[in-house]
Write a protein that holds these residues in place. Structure first.
Motif, PDB file in Angstrom:
ATOM      1  N   GLU A   1       0.932  -1.155   0.123  1.00  0.00           N
ATOM      2  CA  GLU A   1      -0.057  -0.112   0.002  1.00  0.00           C
ATOM      3  C   GLU A   1       0.765   1.354  -0.025  1.00  0.00           C
ATOM      4  OE1 GLU A   1      -3.610   1.783   2.779  1.00  0.00           O
ATOM      5  OE2 GLU A   1      -3.353  -0.388   2.736  1.00  0.00           O
ATOM      6  N   ASP A   2       1.890   1.161   0.764  1.00  0.00           N
ATOM      7  CA  ASP A   2       2.722   2.524   0.749  1.00  0.00           C
ATOM      8  C   ASP A   2       3.239   2.961  -0.357  1.00  0.00           C
ATOM      9  OD1 ASP A   2       4.275   0.030   1.332  1.00  0.00           O
ATOM     10  OD2 ASP A   2       6.086   1.150   1.750  1.00  0.00           O
ATOM     11  N   ARG A   3       3.455   1.823  -1.414  1.00  0.00           N
ATOM     12  CA  ARG A   3       4.275   2.210  -2.692  1.00  0.00           C
ATOM     13  C   ARG A   3       3.494   2.723  -3.627  1.00  0.00           C
ATOM     14  NH1 ARG A   3       8.036  -3.483  -2.734  1.00  0.00           N
ATOM     15  NH2 ARG A   3       9.795  -2.067  -1.790  1.00  0.00           N
ATOM     16  N   LYS A   4       1.801   2.836  -3.394  1.00  0.00           N
ATOM     17  CA  LYS A   4       0.972   3.410  -4.387  1.00  0.00           C
ATOM     18  C   LYS A   4       1.356   2.952  -5.856  1.00  0.00           C
ATOM     19  CE  LYS A   4       0.736   7.971  -1.471  1.00  0.00           C
ATOM     20  NZ  LYS A   4      -0.090   7.573  -0.364  1.00  0.00           N
ATOM     21  N   LEU A   5       1.304   1.752  -5.875  1.00  0.00           N
ATOM     22  CA  LEU A   5       1.411   1.350  -7.236  1.00  0.00           C
ATOM     23  C   LEU A   5      -0.019   0.841  -7.735  1.00  0.00           C
ATOM     24  CD1 LEU A   5       4.789  -0.739  -6.906  1.00  0.00           C
ATOM     25  CD2 LEU A   5       4.471   1.530  -7.828  1.00  0.00           C
ATOM     26  N   ALA A   6      -0.688   0.186  -6.753  1.00  0.00           N
ATOM     27  CA  ALA A   6      -2.121  -0.581  -6.983  1.00  0.00           C
ATOM     28  C   ALA A   6      -2.682  -0.858  -5.722  1.00  0.00           C
ATOM     29  CB  ALA A   6      -1.831  -1.900  -7.564  1.00  0.00           C
ATOM     30  N   ILE A   7      -4.053  -0.555  -5.761  1.00  0.00           N
ATOM     31  CA  ILE A   7      -4.867  -0.872  -4.583  1.00  0.00           C
ATOM     32  C   ILE A   7      -6.019  -1.843  -5.157  1.00  0.00           C
ATOM     33  CG2 ILE A   7      -4.353   1.224  -3.485  1.00  0.00           C
ATOM     34  CD1 ILE A   7      -7.400   2.319  -4.645  1.00  0.00           C
ATOM     35  N   LEU A   8      -6.779  -2.187  -4.198  1.00  0.00           N
ATOM     36  CA  LEU A   8      -8.017  -3.112  -4.580  1.00  0.00           C
ATOM     37  C   LEU A   8      -7.699  -4.403  -5.685  1.00  0.00           C
ATOM     38  CD1 LEU A   8     -10.672  -0.071  -4.593  1.00  0.00           C
ATOM     39  CD2 LEU A   8      -9.978  -1.787  -2.480  1.00  0.00           C
ATOM     40  N   GLY A   9      -8.222  -4.267  -6.650  1.00  0.00           N
ATOM     41  CA  GLY A   9      -8.171  -5.430  -7.491  1.00  0.00           C
ATOM     42  C   GLY A   9      -7.196  -5.061  -8.754  1.00  0.00           C
ATOM     43  N   GLU A  10      -6.558  -3.644  -8.721  1.00  0.00           N
ATOM     44  CA  GLU A  10      -5.709  -3.045  -9.682  1.00  0.00           C
ATOM     45  C   GLU A  10      -4.368  -3.823  -9.850  1.00  0.00           C
ATOM     46  OE1 GLU A  10      -5.986   1.718 -10.095  1.00  0.00           O
ATOM     47  OE2 GLU A  10      -4.831   0.585  -8.179  1.00  0.00           O
ATOM     48  N   GLY A  11      -3.818  -3.957 -11.311  1.00  0.00           N
ATOM     49  CA  GLY A  11      -2.698  -4.638 -11.714  1.00  0.00           C
ATOM     50  C   GLY A  11      -2.916  -6.037 -11.565  1.00  0.00           C
ATOM     51  N   ASN A  12      -1.735  -6.463 -12.149  1.00  0.00           N
ATOM     52  CA  ASN A  12      -1.503  -8.114 -11.979  1.00  0.00           C
ATOM     53  C   ASN A  12       0.015  -8.567 -12.438  1.00  0.00           C
ATOM     54  OD1 ASN A  12      -1.776  -7.665 -15.100  1.00  0.00           O
ATOM     55  ND2 ASN A  12      -3.955  -7.322 -14.513  1.00  0.00           N
ATOM     56  N   ALA A  13       0.285  -9.695 -12.217  1.00  0.00           N
ATOM     57  CA  ALA A  13       1.861 -10.162 -12.397  1.00  0.00           C
ATOM     58  C   ALA A  13       1.773 -11.511 -12.969  1.00  0.00           C
ATOM     59  CB  ALA A  13       2.374 -10.061 -11.065  1.00  0.00           C
ATOM     60  N   SER A  14       2.723 -11.923 -13.534  1.00  0.00           N
ATOM     61  CA  SER A  14       2.705 -13.255 -14.216  1.00  0.00           C
ATOM     62  C   SER A  14       4.182 -13.844 -14.309  1.00  0.00           C
ATOM     63  CB  SER A  14       1.887 -13.410 -15.651  1.00  0.00           C
ATOM     64  OG  SER A  14       2.802 -12.303 -16.542  1.00  0.00           O
ATOM     65  N   ALA A  15       4.261 -15.294 -14.671  1.00  0.00           N
ATOM     66  CA  ALA A  15       5.537 -15.665 -14.736  1.00  0.00           C
ATOM     67  C   ALA A  15       5.336 -17.073 -15.780  1.00  0.00           C
ATOM     68  CB  ALA A  15       6.078 -16.266 -13.506  1.00  0.00           C
ATOM     69  N   ARG A  16       6.323 -16.996 -16.463  1.00  0.00           N
ATOM     70  CA  ARG A  16       6.618 -18.227 -17.412  1.00  0.00           C
ATOM     71  C   ARG A  16       6.649 -19.430 -16.907  1.00  0.00           C
ATOM     72  NH1 ARG A  16      10.123 -19.527 -21.719  1.00  0.00           N
ATOM     73  NH2 ARG A  16      11.646 -17.943 -20.747  1.00  0.00           N
ATOM     74  N   VAL A  17       6.241 -20.292 -17.174  1.00  0.00           N
ATOM     75  CA  VAL A  17       6.505 -21.641 -16.524  1.00  0.00           C
ATOM     76  C   VAL A  17       7.324 -22.520 -17.326  1.00  0.00           C
ATOM     77  CG1 VAL A  17       5.220 -23.930 -15.643  1.00  0.00           C
ATOM     78  CG2 VAL A  17       4.243 -21.752 -15.351  1.00  0.00           C
ATOM     79  N   SER A  18       6.989 -22.512 -18.857  1.00  0.00           N
ATOM     80  CA  SER A  18       7.610 -23.500 -19.622  1.00  0.00           C
ATOM     81  C   SER A  18       7.306 -22.652 -21.192  1.00  0.00           C
ATOM     82  CB  SER A  18       7.051 -24.734 -19.687  1.00  0.00           C
ATOM     83  OG  SER A  18       5.562 -24.638 -20.204  1.00  0.00           O
ATOM     84  N   ALA A  19       7.615 -23.264 -22.279  1.00  0.00           N
ATOM     85  CA  ALA A  19       7.438 -22.828 -23.529  1.00  0.00           C
ATOM     86  C   ALA A  19       6.039 -22.785 -23.782  1.00  0.00           C
ATOM     87  CB  ALA A  19       8.092 -23.457 -24.477  1.00  0.00           C
ATOM     88  N   ASP A  20       5.261 -23.275 -23.009  1.00  0.00           N
ATOM     89  CA  ASP A  20       3.795 -23.670 -23.482  1.00  0.00           C
ATOM     90  C   ASP A  20       2.757 -22.650 -22.404  1.00  0.00           C
ATOM     91  OD1 ASP A  20       4.517 -25.551 -25.291  1.00  0.00           O
ATOM     92  OD2 ASP A  20       4.565 -27.180 -23.846  1.00  0.00           O
ATOM     93  N   THR A  21       3.254 -22.829 -21.146  1.00  0.00           N
ATOM     94  CA  THR A  21       2.432 -22.301 -20.248  1.00  0.00           C
ATOM     95  C   THR A  21       3.006 -21.104 -19.115  1.00  0.00           C
ATOM     96  OG1 THR A  21       2.780 -23.805 -18.396  1.00  0.00           O
ATOM     97  CG2 THR A  21       1.171 -24.431 -20.040  1.00  0.00           C
ATOM     98  N   PHE A  22       2.004 -20.403 -18.670  1.00  0.00           N
ATOM     99  CA  PHE A  22       2.393 -19.302 -17.679  1.00  0.00           C
ATOM    100  C   PHE A  22       1.216 -19.236 -16.605  1.00  0.00           C
ATOM    101  CE2 PHE A  22      -0.050 -15.597 -18.882  1.00  0.00           C
ATOM    102  CZ  PHE A  22      -1.007 -15.833 -19.731  1.00  0.00           C
ATOM    103  N   ILE A  23       1.736 -18.640 -15.424  1.00  0.00           N
ATOM    104  CA  ILE A  23       0.791 -18.489 -14.249  1.00  0.00           C
ATOM    105  C   ILE A  23       0.457 -16.937 -14.176  1.00  0.00           C
ATOM    106  CG2 ILE A  23       1.136 -20.458 -12.923  1.00  0.00           C
ATOM    107  CD1 ILE A  23       3.218 -19.305 -11.405  1.00  0.00           C
ATOM    108  N   VAL A  24      -0.539 -16.569 -13.900  1.00  0.00           N
ATOM    109  CA  VAL A  24      -1.169 -15.024 -13.736  1.00  0.00           C
ATOM    110  C   VAL A  24      -2.041 -15.083 -12.764  1.00  0.00           C
ATOM    111  CG1 VAL A  24      -2.752 -15.336 -15.641  1.00  0.00           C
ATOM    112  CG2 VAL A  24      -1.852 -13.238 -15.437  1.00  0.00           C
ATOM    113  N   LYS A  25      -2.162 -13.589 -12.295  1.00  0.00           N
ATOM    114  CA  LYS A  25      -3.140 -13.567 -11.167  1.00  0.00           C
ATOM    115  C   LYS A  25      -4.554 -13.663 -11.646  1.00  0.00           C
ATOM    116  CE  LYS A  25      -4.949  -9.507  -9.824  1.00  0.00           C
ATOM    117  NZ  LYS A  25      -5.223  -8.070  -9.384  1.00  0.00           N
ATOM    118  N   ALA A  26      -5.419 -14.325 -11.122  1.00  0.00           N
ATOM    119  CA  ALA A  26      -6.883 -14.447 -11.606  1.00  0.00           C
ATOM    120  C   ALA A  26      -7.327 -12.926 -11.572  1.00  0.00           C
ATOM    121  CB  ALA A  26      -7.384 -15.372 -10.641  1.00  0.00           C
ATOM    122  N   SER A  27      -8.732 -13.037 -12.104  1.00  0.00           N
ATOM    123  CA  SER A  27      -9.364 -11.814 -12.341  1.00  0.00           C
ATOM    124  C   SER A  27      -9.829 -11.483 -10.744  1.00  0.00           C
ATOM    125  CB  SER A  27     -10.611 -12.099 -13.373  1.00  0.00           C
ATOM    126  OG  SER A  27     -11.365 -10.842 -13.197  1.00  0.00           O
ATOM    127  N   GLY A  28      -9.939 -10.369 -10.434  1.00  0.00           N
ATOM    128  CA  GLY A  28     -10.461 -10.030  -9.152  1.00  0.00           C
ATOM    129  C   GLY A  28      -9.845 -10.093  -7.867  1.00  0.00           C
TER     130      GLY A  28
END
Ligand SMILES: [Zn+2]
Length: 260
Positions: free
Chosen positions: A27-54
């Motif tokens: 919160e102190d960084r003022k980058l995102a509040i509530l459901g704002e923003g998202n982050a992801s990471a590549r798992v392999s050449a085929d798939t990735f993981i990402v924050k779910a909606s909401g």
């Protein structure tokens, strides 16, 4: 941290993504509040993981992370005239586990960005300091000019700037267009993408690189705004910016900081 049964990837990668999300959501960084923003990471050449909606970045748990296939989302970027319901169906169809939470509509641009060379993590936020500039006529100048060397080390010689479009498929298509043009012109992948009237996307090989690019872009925005308030900011010349971006000692420093 135990993996959710919905996610088939390594607990370590999930833990790194959760930590990055919590850092971005502080919160102190003022980058995102509530459901704002998202982050992801590549798992392999085929798939990735990402924050779910909401889900909330600051409190994200493994149950709020969804694993998706890259290919169907990336091929959607070539589709024309898709209705919102079609986009929704494609997002659900891309999930590895249909019972997991639905990915955010912004998963579309995450998928494509995670296929760029050297990009394993992506963090998207709506920082107050950066959006204060992206909601004004200063956006282009802020994206293309540099005030301090460390901004170049962490964020590159320029930011990509994407004109405002509807979040979702249109935004993912606009991001791809702008990044392809940037790579052609600058000759390397961007670290930071700015979205007019919307926010910031940081790309990196590690969560540390994503955090460094995000925090330095915020600092640069504060310096830029301060410079404009006091008078005309004195920018580094394009030649100086290009030299710092390619200097061996700066490349070494980037490596030591975990940015490469
Ligand atoms: Zn957003």
């Amino acid at each position: 941290m135990p993996a959710s049964p919905a996610v088939k990837t390594s607990p370590d990668l999930i833990a790194r993504l959760l930590d990055l999300s919590h850092q971005l959501g502080r919160e102190d960084r003022k980058l995102a509040i509530l459901g704002e923003g998202n982050a992801s990471a590549r798992v392999s050449a085929d798939t990735f993981i990402v924050k779910a909606s909401g889900s909330n970045l600051a409190t994200l748990a493994s149950a709020g992370v969804t694993e998706c296939r890259l290919a169907p989302l990336i091929s959607s970027l070539d589709a024309k005239g898709l209705a919102d319901t079609d986009v929704d169906e494609r997002l659900v169809a891309a999930q590895v586990d249909a019972t997991a939470k639905k990915p955010s509509v912004e998963a579309m641009f995450h998928a494509w960005l995670l296929t760029l060379p050297g990009v394993n993590f992506v963090g998207h936020t709506h920082p107050v300091a950066v959006n204060s500039i992206l909601c004004t006529k200063h956006a282009r100048t802020f994206a293309t000019r540099r005030l301090c060397p460390d901004e170049i080390v962490c964020c590159g010689a320029e930011f990509v700037l994407v004109p405002y479009v509807d979040p979702g498929l249109k935004l993912a298509q606009a991001i791809r267009r702008a990044v392809v043009a940037y790579v052609k012109r600058i000759g390397r992948a961007p670290r930071v993408i700015l979205l007019e009237n919307h926010g910031l996307i940081a790309l990196g090989g590690t969560p540390e690189a994503v955090m460094a690019a995000t925090l330095m872009a915020v600092k640069a925005a504060e310096i830029y705004a301060g410079g404009v308030a006091l008078g005309a900011p004195r920018f580094l010349s394009a030649a100086v910016a290009a030299r710092i971006a390619g200097r061996p000692d700066e490349l070494y420093r980037e490596k030591m900081l975990g940015l490469r």
